[in-house]
Motif scaffolding. Structure first.
Motif, PDB file in Angstrom:
ATOM      1  N   GLU A 137       0.832  -1.210   0.000  1.00  0.00           N
ATOM      2  CA  GLU A 137       0.000   0.000   0.000  1.00  0.00           C
ATOM      3  C   GLU A 137       0.865   1.257   0.000  1.00  0.00           C
ATOM      4  N   ALA A 138       1.952   1.239   0.791  1.00  0.00           N
ATOM      5  CA  ALA A 138       2.837   2.406   0.871  1.00  0.00           C
ATOM      6  C   ALA A 138       3.556   2.640  -0.455  1.00  0.00           C
ATOM      7  N   ILE A 139       3.986   1.575  -1.106  1.00  0.00           N
ATOM      8  CA  ILE A 139       4.670   1.685  -2.392  1.00  0.00           C
ATOM      9  C   ILE A 139       3.715   2.206  -3.461  1.00  0.00           C
ATOM     10  N   LYS A 140       2.487   1.687  -3.448  1.00  0.00           N
ATOM     11  CA  LYS A 140       1.498   2.078  -4.449  1.00  0.00           C
ATOM     12  C   LYS A 140       1.151   3.561  -4.360  1.00  0.00           C
ATOM     13  N   SER A 141       1.182   4.126  -3.157  1.00  0.00           N
ATOM     14  CA  SER A 141       0.815   5.530  -2.961  1.00  0.00           C
ATOM     15  C   SER A 141       1.995   6.481  -3.140  1.00  0.00           C
ATOM     16  N   ASN A 142       3.194   5.943  -3.349  1.00  0.00           N
ATOM     17  CA  ASN A 142       4.403   6.755  -3.485  1.00  0.00           C
ATOM     18  C   ASN A 142       4.797   6.839  -4.964  1.00  0.00           C
ATOM     19  N   THR A 143       4.726   8.044  -5.548  1.00  0.00           N
ATOM     20  CA  THR A 143       5.019   8.196  -6.977  1.00  0.00           C
ATOM     21  C   THR A 143       6.455   7.829  -7.328  1.00  0.00           C
ATOM     22  N   ASP A 144       7.372   7.934  -6.365  1.00  0.00           N
ATOM     23  CA  ASP A 144       8.766   7.595  -6.625  1.00  0.00           C
ATOM     24  C   ASP A 144       9.008   6.089  -6.597  1.00  0.00           C
ATOM     25  N   LEU A 145       8.093   5.330  -5.973  1.00  0.00           N
ATOM     26  CA  LEU A 145       8.309   3.895  -5.795  1.00  0.00           C
ATOM     27  C   LEU A 145       7.311   3.023  -6.547  1.00  0.00           C
ATOM     28  N   ARG A 146       6.253   3.615  -7.068  1.00  0.00           N
ATOM     29  CA  ARG A 146       5.162   2.799  -7.597  1.00  0.00           C
ATOM     30  C   ARG A 146       5.565   1.935  -8.787  1.00  0.00           C
ATOM     31  N   ASP A 147       6.672   2.275  -9.465  1.00  0.00           N
ATOM     32  CA  ASP A 147       7.125   1.455 -10.596  1.00  0.00           C
ATOM     33  C   ASP A 147       8.118   0.376 -10.185  1.00  0.00           C
ATOM     34  N   LEU A 148       8.408   0.279  -8.894  1.00  0.00           N
ATOM     35  CA  LEU A 148       9.334  -0.747  -8.405  1.00  0.00           C
ATOM     36  C   LEU A 148       8.652  -2.114  -8.467  1.00  0.00           C
ATOM     37  N   PRO A 149       9.210  -3.092  -9.202  1.00  0.00           N
ATOM     38  CA  PRO A 149       8.592  -4.421  -9.255  1.00  0.00           C
ATOM     39  C   PRO A 149       8.678  -5.120  -7.896  1.00  0.00           C
ATOM     40  N   VAL A 150       7.571  -5.719  -7.493  1.00  0.00           N
ATOM     41  CA  VAL A 150       7.516  -6.440  -6.215  1.00  0.00           C
ATOM     42  C   VAL A 150       7.050  -7.866  -6.476  1.00  0.00           C
ATOM     43  N   ILE A 151       7.831  -8.825  -5.995  1.00  0.00           N
ATOM     44  CA  ILE A 151       7.440 -10.227  -6.045  1.00  0.00           C
ATOM     45  C   ILE A 151       7.207 -10.684  -4.619  1.00  0.00           C
ATOM     46  N   VAL A 152       5.996 -11.127  -4.335  1.00  0.00           N
ATOM     47  CA  VAL A 152       5.664 -11.596  -2.987  1.00  0.00           C
ATOM     48  C   VAL A 152       6.138 -13.035  -2.835  1.00  0.00           C
ATOM     49  N   THR A 153       6.873 -13.292  -1.763  1.00  0.00           N
ATOM     50  CA  THR A 153       7.302 -14.657  -1.421  1.00  0.00           C
ATOM     51  C   THR A 153       6.743 -14.947  -0.037  1.00  0.00           C
ATOM     52  N   SER A 154       5.722 -15.787   0.051  1.00  0.00           N
ATOM     53  CA  SER A 154       5.043 -15.956   1.339  1.00  0.00           C
ATOM     54  C   SER A 154       4.449 -17.348   1.453  1.00  0.00           C
ATOM     55  N   SER A 155       4.169 -17.729   2.697  1.00  0.00           N
ATOM     56  CA  SER A 155       3.539 -19.020   2.971  1.00  0.00           C
ATOM     57  C   SER A 155       2.063 -18.869   3.318  1.00  0.00           C
ATOM     58  N   ILE A 156       1.523 -17.646   3.251  1.00  0.00           N
ATOM     59  CA  ILE A 156       0.104 -17.474   3.554  1.00  0.00           C
ATOM     60  C   ILE A 156      -0.721 -18.148   2.479  1.00  0.00           C
ATOM     61  N   GLU A 157      -1.829 -18.730   2.880  1.00  0.00           N
ATOM     62  CA  GLU A 157      -2.659 -19.491   1.959  1.00  0.00           C
ATOM     63  C   GLU A 157      -3.936 -18.720   1.638  1.00  0.00           C
ATOM     64  N   GLY A 158      -4.598 -19.162   0.604  1.00  0.00           N
ATOM     65  CA  GLY A 158      -5.876 -18.581   0.243  1.00  0.00           C
ATOM     66  C   GLY A 158      -5.780 -17.713  -1.002  1.00  0.00           C
ATOM     67  N   LEU A 159      -6.693 -17.969  -1.950  1.00  0.00           N
ATOM     68  CA  LEU A 159      -6.695 -17.206  -3.187  1.00  0.00           C
ATOM     69  C   LEU A 159      -6.933 -15.719  -2.924  1.00  0.00           C
ATOM     70  N   GLY A 160      -7.721 -15.412  -1.903  1.00  0.00           N
ATOM     71  CA  GLY A 160      -8.017 -14.019  -1.584  1.00  0.00           C
ATOM     72  C   GLY A 160      -6.776 -13.219  -1.259  1.00  0.00           C
ATOM     73  N   ASN A 161      -5.841 -13.835  -0.528  1.00  0.00           N
ATOM     74  CA  ASN A 161      -4.600 -13.148  -0.178  1.00  0.00           C
ATOM     75  C   ASN A 161      -3.727 -12.900  -1.414  1.00  0.00           C
ATOM     76  N   VAL A 162      -3.696 -13.882  -2.305  1.00  0.00           N
ATOM     77  CA  VAL A 162      -2.924 -13.731  -3.539  1.00  0.00           C
ATOM     78  C   VAL A 162      -3.512 -12.601  -4.385  1.00  0.00           C
ATOM     79  N   VAL A 163      -4.840 -12.605  -4.522  1.00  0.00           N
ATOM     80  CA  VAL A 163      -5.514 -11.569  -5.301  1.00  0.00           C
ATOM     81  C   VAL A 163      -5.260 -10.196  -4.686  1.00  0.00           C
ATOM     82  N   ARG A 164      -5.296 -10.109  -3.367  1.00  0.00           N
ATOM     83  CA  ARG A 164      -5.056  -8.827  -2.704  1.00  0.00           C
ATOM     84  C   ARG A 164      -3.656  -8.304  -3.016  1.00  0.00           C
TER      85      ARG A 164
END
Length: 341
Positions: free
Chosen positions: A69-96
């Motif tokens: 959320e912080a990256i998305k709202s920052n014009t200087d950072l919003r183009d930074l590619p982010v790859i999530v690496t996590s063990s949380i489960e659930g399609l909803g979390n991935v979609v979020r």
């Protein structure tokens, strides 16, 4: 795909995960830095550039969702590619994660081959975005580029208060008649280099180049504390630069350059004019017309800088050399008070 090594920031509260991801990244030929939570990561992102972020979700102090959320709202950072690496489960979390701007989602334990492919793809996207920014900044001013990033592109304009400056080389047609085409272009390039510096160093943008002159805007697209003060400061700097240039020209046996400057302040309609395929940032209105007329009027009055009454009222400690009350300006039905600086 790019073969240039990237600088990745790995954000994970688990020390073992940080070490394993760092090793995988370095084996791929890239550089890795680490942060143990989102708060530390945001501090690092504000202090140095990174090419890609590997982000865990479940972390203390500031979790991965909050970082996205912080990256998305920052014009200087919003183009930074982010790859999530996590063990949380659930399609909803991935979609979020994707909705918050993540490029991809890799479940733990992270597959090394898949990680390599995703990192290469993310770095290539970052390279292309950086190239787009460089092209935009080359063909548009920093302020216009910032406006495009913050507001997006749309044909049309909006009303704003601004100061408009017109500058023109006096007698350029006669001067250029005795110059070779290459010399004429070289002279204009020198002129524009100096004038652009005077405008941009005082918070303005050059909106239009007019052969041997230009139009500059102060207060749009980005507001200024006092657009009139900034425009007049730019005009004075322009004259100072021309005087220094003339010292060099005299030493070479060349004639002096002389410029005239007109400045007006008031309401304008500013925005992108043209088509979706080709457009430019400009402004229109009586303020623009008056500034252009004042520049032409400098040739009649012999003034270096002519300003309108609205500009004068916004200046602090300005010395007026001469005032021309009730002047008849072409295109304006009512007489105007104008002033020479």
């Amino acid at each position: 795909m790019t073969d240039t090594p990237g600088h990745l920031l790995i954000v994970d509260d688990n020390k073992v995960n940080r070490l394993l991801l760092s090793r995988s990244v370095e084996l791929l030929g890239h550089h890795a830095s680490v942060a143990e939570n989102g708060r530390i990561a945001m501090e690092m992102l504000s202090n140095q550039p990174f090419d890609l972020l590997l982000l865990d979700i479940e972390m203390p102090e500031m979790d991965g969702f909050q970082v996205l959320e912080a990256i998305k709202s920052n014009t200087d950072l919003r183009d930074l590619p982010v790859i999530v690496t996590s063990s949380i489960e659930g399609l909803g979390n991935v979609v979020r994660c994707i909705e918050l701007g993540a490029e991809d989602y890799l479940p733990k334990p992270v597959n090394k081959t898949l990680l390599g492919a995703r990192v290469s793809s993310g770095l290539e996207k970052k390279r292309l975005r950086d190239e787009q920014k460089r092209l935009l900044e080359r063909f548009a001013t920093t302020e216009v580029a910032q406006d495009l990033q913050e507001s997006g592109f749309a044909i049309g304009g909006k009303r704003a208060n601004a100061s408009v400056l017109f500058c023109d080389i006096r007698g350029f047609t006669t001067l250029s008649e005795n110059l070779a085409p290459e010399e004429t272009i070289d002279l204009l390039n020198t002129f524009y280099t100096l004038m652009f510096e005077a405008v941009t160093s005082n918070g303005g943008i050059v909106s239009l180049m007019l052969g041997d002159g230009l139009m500059a805007l102060f207060g749009v697209p980005q507001p200024l504390p006092n657009s009139a003060q900034s425009a007049v400061a730019a005009g004075r700097e322009m004259h100072n630069m021309i005087e220094i240039l003339n010292l060099e020209r005299r030493a070479e046996g060349k004639s002096d350059l002389k410029i005239g400057i007109g400045i007006a302040t008031g309401e304008v309609v500013a925005g992108y004019a043209g088509t979706d395929d080709r457009a430019t940032y400009t402004c229109i209105g009586s303020t623009v017309n008056l500034a252009a007329r004042l520049e032409a009027e400098t040739q009649i009055t012999g003034s270096r800088i002519l300003i309108d009454q609205e500009t004068l009222e916004l200046l602090e400690g300005a010395t007026v050399l001469e005032s021309f009350a009730g002047s008849r300006i072409k295109g304006f039905s009512d007489p105007l008070d104008i002033h020479a600086l």
